[in-house]
Every structure is written in C-alpha cells, then in structure tokens.
Scaffold this motif. Structure first.
Motif, PDB file in Angstrom:
ATOM      1  N   ARG A  86       0.840  -1.213   0.000  1.00  0.00           N
ATOM      2  CA  ARG A  86       0.000   0.000   0.000  1.00  0.00           C
ATOM      3  C   ARG A  86       0.869   1.254   0.000  1.00  0.00           C
ATOM      4  O   ARG A  86       0.590   2.210  -0.718  1.00  0.00           O
ATOM      5  N   ALA A  87       1.917   1.239   0.816  1.00  0.00           N
ATOM      6  CA  ALA A  87       2.807   2.406   0.881  1.00  0.00           C
ATOM      7  C   ALA A  87       3.462   2.654  -0.475  1.00  0.00           C
ATOM      8  O   ALA A  87       3.544   3.792  -0.942  1.00  0.00           O
ATOM      9  N   ARG A  88       3.911   1.584  -1.101  1.00  0.00           N
ATOM     10  CA  ARG A  88       4.557   1.737  -2.419  1.00  0.00           C
ATOM     11  C   ARG A  88       3.552   2.203  -3.464  1.00  0.00           C
ATOM     12  O   ARG A  88       3.847   3.095  -4.264  1.00  0.00           O
ATOM     13  N   ALA A  89       2.368   1.601  -3.473  1.00  0.00           N
ATOM     14  CA  ALA A  89       1.346   1.977  -4.448  1.00  0.00           C
ATOM     15  C   ALA A  89       0.951   3.442  -4.281  1.00  0.00           C
ATOM     16  O   ALA A  89       0.783   4.158  -5.277  1.00  0.00           O
ATOM     17  N   GLU A  90       0.837   3.880  -3.032  1.00  0.00           N
ATOM     18  CA  GLU A  90       0.474   5.268  -2.778  1.00  0.00           C
ATOM     19  C   GLU A  90       1.603   6.220  -3.193  1.00  0.00           C
ATOM     20  O   GLU A  90       1.367   7.212  -3.872  1.00  0.00           O
ATOM     21  N   ALA A  91       2.823   5.887  -2.805  1.00  0.00           N
ATOM     22  CA  ALA A  91       3.964   6.758  -3.111  1.00  0.00           C
ATOM     23  C   ALA A  91       4.216   6.873  -4.612  1.00  0.00           C
ATOM     24  O   ALA A  91       4.556   7.946  -5.116  1.00  0.00           O
ATOM     25  N   ILE A  96      -3.483  -1.623  -8.984  1.00  0.00           N
ATOM     26  CA  ILE A  96      -3.240  -3.018  -8.602  1.00  0.00           C
ATOM     27  C   ILE A  96      -2.329  -3.672  -9.633  1.00  0.00           C
ATOM     28  O   ILE A  96      -1.317  -4.278  -9.293  1.00  0.00           O
ATOM     29  N   ARG A  97      -2.699  -3.562 -10.896  1.00  0.00           N
ATOM     30  CA  ARG A  97      -1.924  -4.206 -11.970  1.00  0.00           C
ATOM     31  C   ARG A  97      -0.489  -3.689 -12.024  1.00  0.00           C
ATOM     32  O   ARG A  97       0.458  -4.461 -12.143  1.00  0.00           O
ATOM     33  N   GLU A  98      -0.326  -2.384 -11.939  1.00  0.00           N
ATOM     34  CA  GLU A  98       1.018  -1.803 -11.980  1.00  0.00           C
ATOM     35  C   GLU A  98       1.856  -2.272 -10.792  1.00  0.00           C
ATOM     36  O   GLU A  98       3.041  -2.564 -10.940  1.00  0.00           O
ATOM     37  N   LEU A  99       1.238  -2.348  -9.628  1.00  0.00           N
ATOM     38  CA  LEU A  99       1.961  -2.816  -8.447  1.00  0.00           C
ATOM     39  C   LEU A  99       2.383  -4.269  -8.611  1.00  0.00           C
ATOM     40  O   LEU A  99       3.534  -4.623  -8.337  1.00  0.00           O
ATOM     41  N   ILE A 100       1.467  -5.127  -9.067  1.00  0.00           N
ATOM     42  CA  ILE A 100       1.802  -6.537  -9.244  1.00  0.00           C
ATOM     43  C   ILE A 100       2.916  -6.691 -10.270  1.00  0.00           C
ATOM     44  O   ILE A 100       3.831  -7.506 -10.090  1.00  0.00           O
ATOM     45  N   ILE A 101       2.896  -5.897 -11.318  1.00  0.00           N
ATOM     46  CA  ILE A 101       3.987  -5.919 -12.303  1.00  0.00           C
ATOM     47  C   ILE A 101       5.315  -5.597 -11.606  1.00  0.00           C
ATOM     48  O   ILE A 101       6.322  -6.259 -11.829  1.00  0.00           O
ATOM     49  N   GLU A 102       5.293  -4.625 -10.725  1.00  0.00           N
ATOM     50  CA  GLU A 102       6.516  -4.206 -10.031  1.00  0.00           C
ATOM     51  C   GLU A 102       7.013  -5.251  -9.032  1.00  0.00           C
ATOM     52  O   GLU A 102       8.204  -5.496  -8.933  1.00  0.00           O
ATOM     53  N   VAL A 103       6.104  -5.850  -8.266  1.00  0.00           N
ATOM     54  CA  VAL A 103       6.537  -6.756  -7.195  1.00  0.00           C
ATOM     55  C   VAL A 103       6.773  -8.178  -7.667  1.00  0.00           C
ATOM     56  O   VAL A 103       7.346  -8.980  -6.936  1.00  0.00           O
TER      57      VAL A 103
END
Length: 182
Positions: A86-91, A96-103
């Motif tokens: 959540r902290a990374r997604a907010e910052a 959701i999709r972009e975060l999953i791509i990143e992690v």
C-alpha cells in the motif's frame, strides 16, 4: 544459475520501453487480481485491476482457499506485506496491476546488446552468478537475437565459450568417459 529475462533494443531507452510493454502484456488484469488474492486470502474479483488496492485488509486466517483453489500461503505476515505494498502503491501512484507488475518482476536485463553483455559480465565477474538461465518472453525464436548480438560480445570479452571440446556434455565438463559396463 538464476533465471533472467532479457529485452534487447537498439538503445537502452528503447529496450526499457519495450520491457515495460512486455511486462504489461504478461500481467493481465485478471492475472493481477488472482495474484493479489493470494496475499489477501479473499475473493477480489470485484476490484478493478487498474484501480487502487483493496480498502480491506488481508485475511490472515489459516483458510487459504481462494475461489475454490487450495493454495499455499506465500507470505508469513500478509498484513505487513500489504502495508508495504500500500505504501509503495500510494507513493508511486500505482494501480493493482502496476503494483503486481513491479513486485513480481524477475531479474531482467534490458538494454542494447552492449549494455546487456556488460551487465551479465559484471555480475559473473563479481561472483553474483556463474551464469544465467535465459527465459525469453517469446518462443520459439526468442533467443535468436540474444545469440546473434549479445553472445559475440561476451565471446570478445572471453567470458563465453567460442568453441567446445568433444561432442557430449561430459566432454565439455572435462569428465572422464564412463567405464564400459557402467
């Protein structure tokens, strides 16, 4: 030897953009939601993969069945991981999709042939790896460009074989032939 993907481009910037496009194609909206469900331990099919993370917390319970599929808990502390995500997604203003791509991205080499050859050589010389198992994003033929452009550069640096001794793996590794009857 770790697995690694690679994306070649005429320039490093061109390769970075192509790598971004490839990852976006690999992680569809439903795939992103399915991955997030593994951490959240609940049905998230009603969420928009191009929207924000769920406003509910993960279910840390032992029941790890999501939509009828038994799964193994991937994270020891799902609440802590969710807080980090959540902290990374907010910052970074990630969906959701972009975060999953990143992690979920695996080690990737992206750049020109010269850049990728240098990165691989640097890691091998630093004893970070003995080599890499290359995982092309396109098959068949996904290794052709790599073999044609990066391998010759690695051979010029003396870090990739240009020839082989014998015709078997045993020969290439310098092992004795098997004894008769073995």
């Amino acid at each position: 030897m770790p697995a690694a993907t690679f994306v070649l481009g005429g320039t490093d910037a061109e390769a970075a953009e192509l790598a971004r496009q490839v990852r976006r194609q690999q992680v569809s909206g439903p795939t992103a939601i399915a991955f997030l469900e593994q951490l959240w331990n609940r049905d998230l099919s009603g969420y928009d993969p191009d929207g924000p993370l769920p406003d509910v917390d993960p279910d840390p319970g032992e029941n790890t069945v999501v939509r009828g599929r038994a799964s193994v808990r991937m994270y020891r502390d799902p609440l802590a991981v969710a807080a980090q995500w959540r902290a990374r997604a907010e910052a970074e203003k990630l969906s959701i999709r972009e975060l999953i791509i990143e992690v979920t991205g695996r080690p990737t080499f992206a750049g020109s042939a010269a850049t990728i050859a240098r990165q691989i050589n640097d890691l091998v010389q630093a004893d970070a790896a003995d080599g890499f198992i290359l995982v092309p994003h396109v098959t068949p033929g996904g290794l052709d460009e790599f073999a044609d452009t990066v391998v010759p550069l690695l051979q010029e640096r003396g870090v990739f074989r240009a020839g082989y001794e014998g015709s078997t793996l045993r020969d290439h590794l310098g092992l004795e032939p098997p004894k008769a009857g073995s």
